[in-house]
Scaffold this motif. Structure first.
Motif, PDB file in Angstrom:
ATOM      1  N   GLU A  79       0.825  -1.279   0.068  1.00 23.86           N
ATOM      2  CA  GLU A  79      -0.282  -0.132   0.044  1.00 23.86           C
ATOM      3  C   GLU A  79       0.820   1.173  -0.110  1.00 23.86           C
ATOM      4  O   GLU A  79       0.878   1.686   0.910  1.00 23.86           O
ATOM      5  CB  GLU A  79      -0.752  -0.039   1.217  1.00 23.86           C
ATOM      6  CG  GLU A  79      -1.758  -1.294   1.582  1.00 23.86           C
ATOM      7  CD  GLU A  79      -2.958  -1.168   1.065  1.00 23.86           C
ATOM      8  OE1 GLU A  79      -3.685   0.027   1.234  1.00 23.86           O
ATOM      9  OE2 GLU A  79      -3.477  -2.137   0.176  1.00 23.86           O
ATOM     10  N   GLY A  82     -12.517  -6.292  -0.081  1.00 22.90           N
ATOM     11  CA  GLY A  82     -11.433  -6.808  -0.786  1.00 22.90           C
ATOM     12  C   GLY A  82     -12.228  -6.999  -2.205  1.00 22.90           C
ATOM     13  O   GLY A  82     -11.552  -7.671  -3.056  1.00 22.90           O
ATOM     14  N   ARG A 137      -8.505  -9.670  -2.764  1.00 23.42           N
ATOM     15  CA  ARG A 137      -7.011  -9.373  -2.006  1.00 23.42           C
ATOM     16  C   ARG A 137      -6.594 -11.024  -1.740  1.00 23.42           C
ATOM     17  O   ARG A 137      -5.131 -11.111  -1.805  1.00 23.42           O
ATOM     18  CB  ARG A 137      -7.385  -8.914  -0.622  1.00 23.42           C
ATOM     19  CG  ARG A 137      -6.678  -8.014  -0.170  1.00 23.42           C
ATOM     20  CD  ARG A 137      -7.085  -7.069   1.045  1.00 23.42           C
ATOM     21  NE  ARG A 137      -7.511  -5.836   0.857  1.00 23.42           N
ATOM     22  CZ  ARG A 137      -8.480  -5.453   1.445  1.00 23.42           C
ATOM     23  NH1 ARG A 137      -8.906  -5.853   2.310  1.00 23.42           N
ATOM     24  NH2 ARG A 137      -8.960  -4.242   0.935  1.00 23.42           N
ATOM     25  N   GLU A 148      -4.672 -11.663  -4.935  1.00 26.03           N
ATOM     26  CA  GLU A 148      -3.476 -10.909  -4.764  1.00 26.03           C
ATOM     27  C   GLU A 148      -2.312 -11.653  -3.856  1.00 26.03           C
ATOM     28  O   GLU A 148      -1.225 -11.585  -4.114  1.00 26.03           O
ATOM     29  CB  GLU A 148      -3.529  -9.601  -4.486  1.00 26.03           C
ATOM     30  CG  GLU A 148      -3.868  -8.436  -5.544  1.00 26.03           C
ATOM     31  CD  GLU A 148      -3.529  -7.215  -5.105  1.00 26.03           C
ATOM     32  OE1 GLU A 148      -4.293  -6.728  -4.203  1.00 26.03           O
ATOM     33  OE2 GLU A 148      -3.197  -6.260  -5.953  1.00 26.03           O
TER      34      GLU A 148
END
Ligand code: ADP
Ligand code: MG
Length: 451
Positions: free
Chosen positions: A104, A157, A316, A319
Motif C-alpha cells: 500500500e 476486498g 485480496r 493478490e
C-alpha cells in the motif's frame, strides 16, 4: 459436411464468438484453443485445460451446432484434447524487489493519501463491477455534474478503495484546478478529534467546506455508532453537495443497512448507489493475470485458472496468492510450476484453519460457487440446480459446523432430520462419481477455510 467445411465451420465459429465476447474473454478462453483436425464426422481441438472445455460447452453449445458436424444425439461433434501442462519461465530480470513489493504505497504527499497503484486502467472489468466502474468514470470525467453523491458499496476486498483512488488520480490529472481530498472515515474522525483538542475545529470545518472540490471518503461504515461525529459529518456533506462539490463514498453495506441517522442515510441516497459484487471466474482469471504481469511474473493460463478457481471470495486473496508465488519463484530461483501453485494453496489453507464457521457462511459459500441465491437454497424449490446446492449446503454444514446439532440444522434448513441425512448420503455418493460436483464442493470448502 466435409472435413474442409468442418474446418471452415470452426474458423467461422471463432470469428462469431470473437464478435460477441469481450477482448479479455476472447484472450482468456477462446484464443488458446487450437484446431488439431477436422473430418466430416468431428473436429478435434486442443484446449489448455478442462475449464476452457467447460466454458465452451456452457456458453456456446447451441451456437456450435450451427457451425460443426453433429453427433447422433444432436450435440456438436467435438473431440477435446487437453494440452499437457508445461513449466514456464519466470521473467527473472523483471522480478526485482522493487517490482515485487506492491504494498500500500502512498503517493502524492501525505495529505492526499492516494495509493499510486490504484488506477482505472488496472481495474479489471467484468459483469460484477462494470456498473460501478462506469459510474466512477462518469464522476471522474465531470465531477459534481453527473451523480452526486456516488455511493459505492460491496464486500471486503472487492475493489472499492481501488475505484475511489482511481477517481482521485483521474481528477488530479484531467481537472488540474480541482482540489481533491481523499480520506478514510477513521482519519476524518481522528482529524476532528485532534482539531477539538487543538481548538482548531473552525479551521478544519472551513477546509472541508471551502477548500475541497472533490471529496473521496472511504469506509463510511466507521461512522456508525459515532453520533457526535455524524452530525458534523452530515453538515459538511450537505454544505459540499449544496455547492455542487463532488462526493464519493464507499461502504461495506448499502446506505439503508448502515446504522446511521435517517438524515445521513437520506443524504446518501440523493445520488447514485452502486454495488460492486463478487467477480465471476472469467474476471478473476483476468485479475490474476494482470496482477502477475504488474509484478513481472509470467504465469500460464492454467496457473491463473487454478488460482482463480480456488479463490473466489475476494480479490485480496488472489493478490496474496500472486504475491506468494512471485516471492517463492524469486527466492528459489525457480520457474512457476503447477506443483508450486498447489503447494502454495495448501499452505495458504493450513495457515488459517477455520474453527468457528456458521451455517450462514456455508450458505453464502455454496450460493457463490453454485450461483444460486441463499433464499433459494433455504426455500422449497425443487429445480435441479437449487436442489443440488441445497443438498451440498446441508452436507457441508453437517461436516463443517461442529457447533450445530442435527436438530439445529434441521431448524436452519426447515427440513426434517431424515431429509438432512438423506442429502448428506446423496452428496457423498455423488462425489465418488461426479468430478465437477467434487470440484465445486472442494471450492466451497477451500473458500470457507480461507475467509
Ligand atoms: P475494498 O476496498 O473493497 O476492500 P480494495 O480496493 O482494497 O477492496 O481491493 C483489494 C485489492 O484487490 C486491491 O489491491 C485492488 O487493487 C485489488 N482489486 C480489487 N478489484 C480489482 C479489479 N477489478 N481489478 C484489479 N484489481 C482489483
Ligand atoms: Mg477499502
Amino acid at each position: 459436411m466435409t472435413g474442409n467445411q468442418a474446418r471452415d465451420g470452426w474458423k467461422q465459429f471463432i470469428q462469431f464468438a470473437k464478435d460477441r465476447c469481450s477482448a479479455a474473454a476472447f484472450g482468456n478462453w477462446l484464443a488458446p484453443i487450437h484446431l488439431l483436425d477436422a473430418t466430416e464426422e468431428e473436429v478435434s481441438i486442443e484446449v489448455p485445460n478442462v475449464f476452457v472445455k467447460e466454458y465452451l460447452i456452457a456458453n456456446y453449445q447451441k451456437d456450435l451446432l450451427a457451425f460443426l458436424p453433429l453427433k447422433e444425439n444432436g450435440e456438436p461433434a467435438i473431440h477435446f484434447v487437453v494440452r499437457p501442462p508445461k513449466r514456464v519461465e519466470v521473467a527473472k530480470e523483471a522480478v526485482s524487489p522493487s517490482v515485487v513489493t506492491l504494498d500500500e504505497e502512498i503517493a502524492d504527499g501525505p495529505d492526499l493519501r492516494l495509493n499510486r497503484h490504484y488506477h482505472f486502467k488496472n481495474f479489471i472489468e467484468g459483469p460484477s463491477n462494470q456498473f460501478v466502474k462506469s459510474a466512477a468514470m462518469g464522476v471522474a470525467n465531470s465531477p459534481g455534474k453527473s451523480y452526486n453523491p456516488l455511493i459505492i458499496h460491496g464486500g471486503v476486498g472487492l475493489g472499492k478503495t481501488h475505484i475511489l483512488h482511481s477517481i482521485g488520480h483521474y481528477v488530479l490529472k484531467h481537472h488540474k484546478k480541482l482540489r481533491v481530498q481523499c480520506i478514510t472515515t477513521e482519519q476524518f474522525i481522528n482529524d476532528l478529534v485532534d482539531s477539538l483538542r487543538n481548538k482548531s475545529v473552525d479551521k478544519l470545518k472551513k477546509f472541508y467546506r471551502h477548500d475541497v472540490d472533490v471529496l473521496l471518503i472511504d469506509d463510511i461504515q466507521f461512522l456508525q455508532n459515532r453520533q457526535n461525529f455524524e452530525e458534523e459529518f452530515c453538515n459538511m456533506f450537505e454544505a459540499l453537495i449544496n455547492q455542487n462539490k463532488q462526493i464519493v463514498v464507499t461502504s461495506d453495506k448499502p446506505p439503508t443497512q448502515l446504522k446511521l441517522s435517517e438524515r445521513m442515510t437520506a443524504r446518501m441516497e440523493w445520488g447514485l448507489v452502486a454495488h460492486v459484487g463478487l467477480p465471476e471466474l472469467e474476471t478473476r482469471v483476468a485479475i490474476v493475470q494482470s496482477k502477475a504481469e504488474q509484478r513481472g511474473l509470467k504465469i500460464t493460463n492454467n496457473v491463473a485458472f487454478m488460482i482463480a478457481e480456488n479463490m473466489c471470495s475476494n480479490i485480496r486473496q488472489l493478490e496474496g496468492a500472486v504475491n506468494r508465488l512471485c516471492a517463492q519463484a524469486r527466492l528459489m530461483n525457480q520457474d512457476v510450476s503447477e506443483q508450486m501453485v498447489l503447494e502454495m494453496m495448501r499452505q495458504m489453507m493450513t495457515v488459517a484453519p477455520k474453527e468457528t464457521l456458521s451455517v450462514d457462511q456455508i450458505l453464502k459459500g455454496v450460493s457463490t460457487v453454485f450461483q444460486v441465491k441463499v433464499s433459494d437454497i433455504k426455500g422449497g424449490s425443487r429445480t435441479k440446480d437449487i436442489a443440488i446446492a441445497r443438498q451440498v449446503a446441508m452436507f457441508l454444514a453437517r461436516q463443517m459446523v461442529s457447533s450445530e446439532s442435527l436438530s439445529n440444522l434441521s431448524a436452519w434448513f426447515d427440513k426434517t432430520h431424515s431429509t438432512i441425512l438423506h442429502a448428506c448420503k446423496t452428496i457423498e455418493k455423488k462425489l465418488t462419481a461426479d468430478d465437477l460436483l467434487k470440484r465445486q464442493v472442494e471450492m466451497v470448502r477451500r473458500n470457507l477455510e480461507l475467509t
